[in-house]
Design an enzyme around this catalytic site. Structure first.
Site, PDB file in Angstrom:
ATOM      1  N   SER A  43       0.505  -1.015  -0.419  1.00 15.04           N
ATOM      2  CA  SER A  43      -0.421  -0.405  -0.110  1.00 15.04           C
ATOM      3  C   SER A  43       0.999   1.294  -0.029  1.00 15.04           C
ATOM      4  O   SER A  43       1.479   1.912   0.974  1.00 15.04           O
ATOM      5  CB  SER A  43      -0.771   0.146   1.354  1.00 15.04           C
ATOM      6  OG  SER A  43       0.045   0.158   2.447  1.00 15.04           O
ATOM      7  N   HIS A 156      -3.329  -5.826   3.034  1.00 13.81           N
ATOM      8  CA  HIS A 156      -2.646  -7.305   3.295  1.00 13.81           C
ATOM      9  C   HIS A 156      -3.462  -8.395   3.388  1.00 13.81           C
ATOM     10  O   HIS A 156      -2.769  -9.588   3.557  1.00 13.81           O
ATOM     11  CB  HIS A 156      -1.693  -6.612   4.350  1.00 13.81           C
ATOM     12  CG  HIS A 156      -1.119  -5.521   3.953  1.00 13.81           C
ATOM     13  ND1 HIS A 156      -0.606  -5.190   5.214  1.00 13.81           N
ATOM     14  CD2 HIS A 156      -0.872  -4.753   3.123  1.00 13.81           C
ATOM     15  CE1 HIS A 156       0.056  -3.825   5.266  1.00 13.81           C
ATOM     16  NE2 HIS A 156       0.200  -2.965   3.294  1.00 13.81           N
ATOM     17  N   GLU A 165      -4.697  -2.023   8.995  1.00 12.76           N
ATOM     18  CA  GLU A 165      -4.093  -3.134  10.325  1.00 12.76           C
ATOM     19  C   GLU A 165      -4.610  -3.023  11.821  1.00 12.76           C
ATOM     20  O   GLU A 165      -5.473  -1.583  12.288  1.00 12.76           O
ATOM     21  CB  GLU A 165      -2.319  -2.445  10.505  1.00 12.76           C
ATOM     22  CG  GLU A 165      -2.034  -2.541   9.207  1.00 12.76           C
ATOM     23  CD  GLU A 165      -0.839  -1.863   9.614  1.00 12.76           C
ATOM     24  OE1 GLU A 165       0.004  -1.774   9.997  1.00 12.76           O
ATOM     25  OE2 GLU A 165       0.254  -1.950   7.870  1.00 12.76           O
ATOM     26  N   GLU A 206       1.052  -9.482   6.831  1.00 16.59           N
ATOM     27  CA  GLU A 206       2.124  -9.379   7.924  1.00 16.59           C
ATOM     28  C   GLU A 206       2.282 -10.216   9.160  1.00 16.59           C
ATOM     29  O   GLU A 206       2.880 -10.097  10.515  1.00 16.59           O
ATOM     30  CB  GLU A 206       2.089  -7.998   8.374  1.00 16.59           C
ATOM     31  CG  GLU A 206       2.663  -6.578   7.340  1.00 16.59           C
ATOM     32  CD  GLU A 206       2.539  -5.766   7.569  1.00 16.59           C
ATOM     33  OE1 GLU A 206       1.749  -5.054   9.190  1.00 16.59           O
ATOM     34  OE2 GLU A 206       2.839  -4.540   6.638  1.00 16.59           O
ATOM     35  N   ASP A 243      -4.293   1.397  11.819  1.00 21.84           N
ATOM     36  CA  ASP A 243      -3.777   2.058  10.569  1.00 21.84           C
ATOM     37  C   ASP A 243      -4.925   1.142   9.211  1.00 21.84           C
ATOM     38  O   ASP A 243      -4.518   0.555   9.225  1.00 21.84           O
ATOM     39  CB  ASP A 243      -1.921   1.453  10.088  1.00 21.84           C
ATOM     40  CG  ASP A 243      -1.950   1.856   8.845  1.00 21.84           C
ATOM     41  OD1 ASP A 243      -2.474   2.538   7.959  1.00 21.84           O
ATOM     42  OD2 ASP A 243      -0.477   1.084   8.563  1.00 21.84           O
ATOM     43  N   GLU A 287      -2.881   5.327  12.382  1.00 22.36           N
ATOM     44  CA  GLU A 287      -1.968   5.992  11.474  1.00 22.36           C
ATOM     45  C   GLU A 287      -3.064   5.879   9.762  1.00 22.36           C
ATOM     46  O   GLU A 287      -3.741   5.086   9.851  1.00 22.36           O
ATOM     47  CB  GLU A 287      -0.721   5.480  11.183  1.00 22.36           C
ATOM     48  CG  GLU A 287      -0.025   5.171  10.371  1.00 22.36           C
ATOM     49  CD  GLU A 287       0.826   3.390   9.968  1.00 22.36           C
ATOM     50  OE1 GLU A 287       1.453   2.746  10.666  1.00 22.36           O
ATOM     51  OE2 GLU A 287       1.002   3.034   9.250  1.00 22.36           O
ATOM     52  N   ASP A 314       1.978   8.081   7.170  1.00 30.51           N
ATOM     53  CA  ASP A 314       2.421   7.305   6.792  1.00 30.51           C
ATOM     54  C   ASP A 314       2.465   7.605   5.085  1.00 30.51           C
ATOM     55  O   ASP A 314       3.354   8.417   5.227  1.00 30.51           O
ATOM     56  CB  ASP A 314       2.363   6.154   6.806  1.00 30.51           C
ATOM     57  CG  ASP A 314       2.593   4.828   6.357  1.00 30.51           C
ATOM     58  OD1 ASP A 314       3.650   5.012   5.393  1.00 30.51           O
ATOM     59  OD2 ASP A 314       2.511   3.648   5.538  1.00 30.51           O
ATOM     60  N   LYS A 339       9.592   5.085   7.059  1.00 28.47           N
ATOM     61  CA  LYS A 339      10.297   4.057   6.439  1.00 28.47           C
ATOM     62  C   LYS A 339      11.345   4.073   5.441  1.00 28.47           C
ATOM     63  O   LYS A 339      11.471   5.230   4.399  1.00 28.47           O
ATOM     64  CB  LYS A 339       9.205   3.079   5.177  1.00 28.47           C
ATOM     65  CG  LYS A 339       7.815   2.861   5.892  1.00 28.47           C
ATOM     66  CD  LYS A 339       7.066   3.016   5.531  1.00 28.47           C
ATOM     67  CE  LYS A 339       6.231   1.462   6.025  1.00 28.47           C
ATOM     68  NZ  LYS A 339       4.458   2.114   5.168  1.00 28.47           N
ATOM     69  N   HIS A 367       8.347  -1.311   9.305  1.00 31.76           N
ATOM     70  CA  HIS A 367       9.190  -2.165   8.459  1.00 31.76           C
ATOM     71  C   HIS A 367       7.902  -2.403   7.386  1.00 31.76           C
ATOM     72  O   HIS A 367       7.002  -1.187   6.914  1.00 31.76           O
ATOM     73  CB  HIS A 367       8.411  -3.969   8.596  1.00 31.76           C
ATOM     74  CG  HIS A 367       7.141  -4.103   9.474  1.00 31.76           C
ATOM     75  ND1 HIS A 367       6.871  -5.444   9.063  1.00 31.76           N
ATOM     76  CD2 HIS A 367       6.445  -3.085   9.239  1.00 31.76           C
ATOM     77  CE1 HIS A 367       5.100  -5.107   9.678  1.00 31.76           C
ATOM     78  NE2 HIS A 367       5.137  -4.333   9.497  1.00 31.76           N
ATOM     79  N   ARG A 368       8.083  -2.856   5.431  1.00 32.62           N
ATOM     80  CA  ARG A 368       7.239  -3.073   4.860  1.00 32.62           C
ATOM     81  C   ARG A 368       6.192  -4.583   5.158  1.00 32.62           C
ATOM     82  O   ARG A 368       7.121  -5.156   5.766  1.00 32.62           O
ATOM     83  CB  ARG A 368       7.823  -2.939   3.442  1.00 32.62           C
ATOM     84  CG  ARG A 368       8.543  -1.591   3.199  1.00 32.62           C
ATOM     85  CD  ARG A 368       8.004  -0.088   3.803  1.00 32.62           C
ATOM     86  NE  ARG A 368       6.453  -0.198   2.825  1.00 32.62           N
ATOM     87  CZ  ARG A 368       6.340   1.067   1.769  1.00 32.62           C
ATOM     88  NH1 ARG A 368       7.689   1.427   1.719  1.00 32.62           N
ATOM     89  NH2 ARG A 368       5.302   1.138   1.371  1.00 32.62           N
ATOM     90  N   SER A 369       4.739  -4.261   4.261  1.00 37.64           N
ATOM     91  CA  SER A 369       4.742  -6.060   4.317  1.00 37.64           C
ATOM     92  C   SER A 369       5.006  -6.595   3.338  1.00 37.64           C
ATOM     93  O   SER A 369       5.256  -7.798   3.588  1.00 37.64           O
ATOM     94  CB  SER A 369       3.395  -5.119   3.224  1.00 37.64           C
ATOM     95  OG  SER A 369       3.252  -4.822   2.140  1.00 37.64           O
ATOM     96  N   LYS A 390       6.886  -0.675  14.430  1.00 36.27           N
ATOM     97  CA  LYS A 390       6.130  -1.668  13.732  1.00 36.27           C
ATOM     98  C   LYS A 390       6.495  -2.622  13.126  1.00 36.27           C
ATOM     99  O   LYS A 390       7.469  -2.315  11.642  1.00 36.27           O
ATOM    100  CB  LYS A 390       4.995  -0.114  13.281  1.00 36.27           C
ATOM    101  CG  LYS A 390       3.647  -0.734  12.601  1.00 36.27           C
ATOM    102  CD  LYS A 390       3.048   0.062  12.374  1.00 36.27           C
ATOM    103  CE  LYS A 390       2.694  -0.394  10.170  1.00 36.27           C
ATOM    104  NZ  LYS A 390       1.616   0.590   9.394  1.00 36.27           N
TER     105      LYS A 390
HETATM  106  P1  PGA Z   1       3.029  -1.344   3.000  1.00 40.69           P
HETATM  107  O1  PGA Z   1       2.113  -0.954   4.135  1.00 40.69           O
HETATM  108  O2  PGA Z   1       4.344  -1.654   3.618  1.00 40.69           O
HETATM  109  O3  PGA Z   1       2.035  -2.523   2.022  1.00 40.69           O
HETATM  110  O4  PGA Z   1       3.001  -0.014   2.422  1.00 40.69           O
HETATM  111  C1  PGA Z   1       2.819  -0.468   5.456  1.00 40.69           C
HETATM  112  C2  PGA Z   1       1.834   0.829   5.538  1.00 40.69           C
HETATM  113  O5  PGA Z   1       1.212   1.428   5.541  1.00 40.69           O
HETATM  114  O6  PGA Z   1       1.893   0.953   7.278  1.00 40.69           O
HETATM  115 ZN    ZN Z   2       0.796   2.551   7.188  1.00 44.63          ZN
END
Ligand code: PGA
Ligand code: ZN
Length: 435
Positions: A43, A156, A165, A206, A243, A287, A314, A339, A367-369, A390
């Site tokens: 995302s 996700h 999330e 995740e 989130d 978030e 984010d 990130k 982190h990332r997904s 996170k």
């Molecule tokens: P992403 O999601 O790593 O798929 O972008 C994580 C987030 O939105 O925090």
């Molecule tokens: Zn996010």
């Protein structure tokens, strides 16, 4: 004595979704090495630095990263040969200049970040100190409170939840090790509760469960029940963070719950939903409650709830100092998600964090997904001292690798390690919990 880069290599590896990403190896003249692997989001924010994919449909459906690999092995390597490895800022500036584009699209932010992180690791090897100490200082000893994503939805998971999330936050634990136990025990209690009600306990990207629930209220109910069943104090020991990743359900100036009720709501109605959720559940952080272009939504929420909960941007900031500055000036949120691969170098990420600190904002290292077994962000979170990370749920080893690395760091720091809630400033006004 100067320690310089002798060579840089890279190769394609697979991430936690089975898609290619890069691993970079920086070798120093003295033979020591630094290795790093690059994560990948699903995302993603529109303004993120560009993740270079090959687009060759005959390999990995176009998702190969051989071009980025080749950029590391040729253009970047040639440019950085003989560079002093301890000057992270100089190396990162050289990478940015070599790329020459606004969003790192020539060489690829994945190529650039892999090198930037591996250079930091090589410098640690040369100095013989851990990464958290190298990027922080000797006084870096605050372990982050984890936000653990135990129910996955949105992009996700293939389920009925529009919010991406639902996280548990064991901020009342005395140590990181205990926080991890609180999290794991809650996760296991959640599995039992979901199973009891006939829901699927298969997990999403995740590592959180991905049941077909009716919506965010039911997800929060299950989490509260799980915290209680684990014998923990709801809100005090373990709180909740959300989130929604609202960019993913923003359509034509409306928020459309496509995966659940198919209902379309306005910014005001979504804000009202958050108000109800914060009143009913022990939520300490939300978030991306609004879409990346809906700055008004963020501003309204911060004006309404900003003294009560943490409001994190984010997609709206993409770890970019330019956007974070705009957020600070417009009082859009009171925190930012951080990130490394959204911006593409270690130094620029640190600059984004410094900007948050100066504004009195909180920041969450994330982190990332799509992840790898690399644990860079664990050390990075301790080095930056913001007290929040996170890193996903309590299953899937690419998530647990981050938490297990934090256990190692806590053990290494011994009695000097600090674990404290970053949410105490919100505590007086926090929601009363339904019992
Ligand atoms: P992403 O999601 O790593 O798929 O972008 C994580 C987030 O939105 O925090
Ligand atoms: Zn996010």
């Amino acid at each position: 004595m100067a320690v310089v880069i002798e060579t840089i290599d890279a190769f394609e590896i697979l991430d936690s979704r089975g898609y290619p990403t890069l691993r970079v190896v920086v070798t120093l003249e003295n033979g020591q090495q630094g290795v790093a692997s690059v994560p990948s989001g699903a995302s993603t924010g529109r303004h993120e630095a560009l993740e270079l994919r090959d687009g060759d449909a005959t390999r990995y459906g176009g998702k190969g990263v051989l071009k980025a690999v080749s950029h590391v092995r040729t253009i970047i390597r040639d440019h950085l040969l003989g560079a002093e490895v301890m000057s992270q800022e100089t190396v990162d500036q050289a990478l940015i200049a070599l790329d020459g584009t606004e969003n790192k699209s020539r060489l690829g932010a994945n190529a650039i970040l892999g090198v930037s992180m591996a250079v930091a690791r090589a410098a640690c090897a040369a100095k013989g100190i851990p990464l958290y100490e190298y990027l922080g200082t000797r006084s870096a000893r605050r372990l982050p409170v984890p936000m653990m994503n135990v129910i996955n939805g949105g992009r996700h998971a293939e389920n009925s939840l529009d919010f991406q999330e639902f996280m548990i936050v064991p901020h009342g634990a005395p140590t990181f090790a205990e926080a991890l136990r609180f999290g794991a025990e809650t996760f296991h209690a959640l599995r039992t509760a979901l199973r009891k009600w006939g829901h699927s306990v298969a997990v999403g990207d995740e590592g959180g469960f991905a049941p077909n629930l009716s919506g965010s209220e039911e997800a929060c109910e299950f989490i509260v029940q799980a915290i209680q069943s684990a014998g923990l104090r709801v809100g005090t020991d373990v709180a909740i963070a959300l989130d929604p990743a609202a960019t993913s359900f923003w359509n034509n100036e409306q928020y459309v719950f496509e995966k659940s009720s198919r209902e379309a709501v306005s910014r005001q109605e979504l804000l009202e939903l958050y108000r109800r959720l914060v009143d009913a559940y022990p939520i300490v952080s939300i978030e991306d409650g609004f879409a990346e272009d809906d700055w008004d939504g963020f501003r309204l929420q911060t004006a309404l709830q900003g003294n009560r909960i943490q409001i994190v941007g984010d997609d709206v900031y993409v770890t970019n100092p330019q956007f974070i500055r705009r957020g600070i000036e417009g009082r859009a949120t009171n925190a930012a998600l951080i990130k490394l691969n959204q911006i593409g170098t270690v130094s620029e990420t640190i600059r984004a964090i410094e900007m948050c600190r100066e504004a009195g904002w909180q920041y969450v290292i994330s982190h990332r997904s799509g992840e790898t077994e690399d644990t860079f962000i664990s050390d990075f979170a301790v080095a930056m001292g913001g007290g929040q990370i996170k890193a996903g749920s309590l299953s899937r080893s690419e998530r647990l690798a981050k938490y297990n690395r934090l256990l190692e760091i806590e053990r290494e720091l011994g009695p000097s390690a600090i674990y404290e809630s970053p949410f105490s400033k919100f505590q007086q006004t926090r929601a009363k919990v339904k019992s």
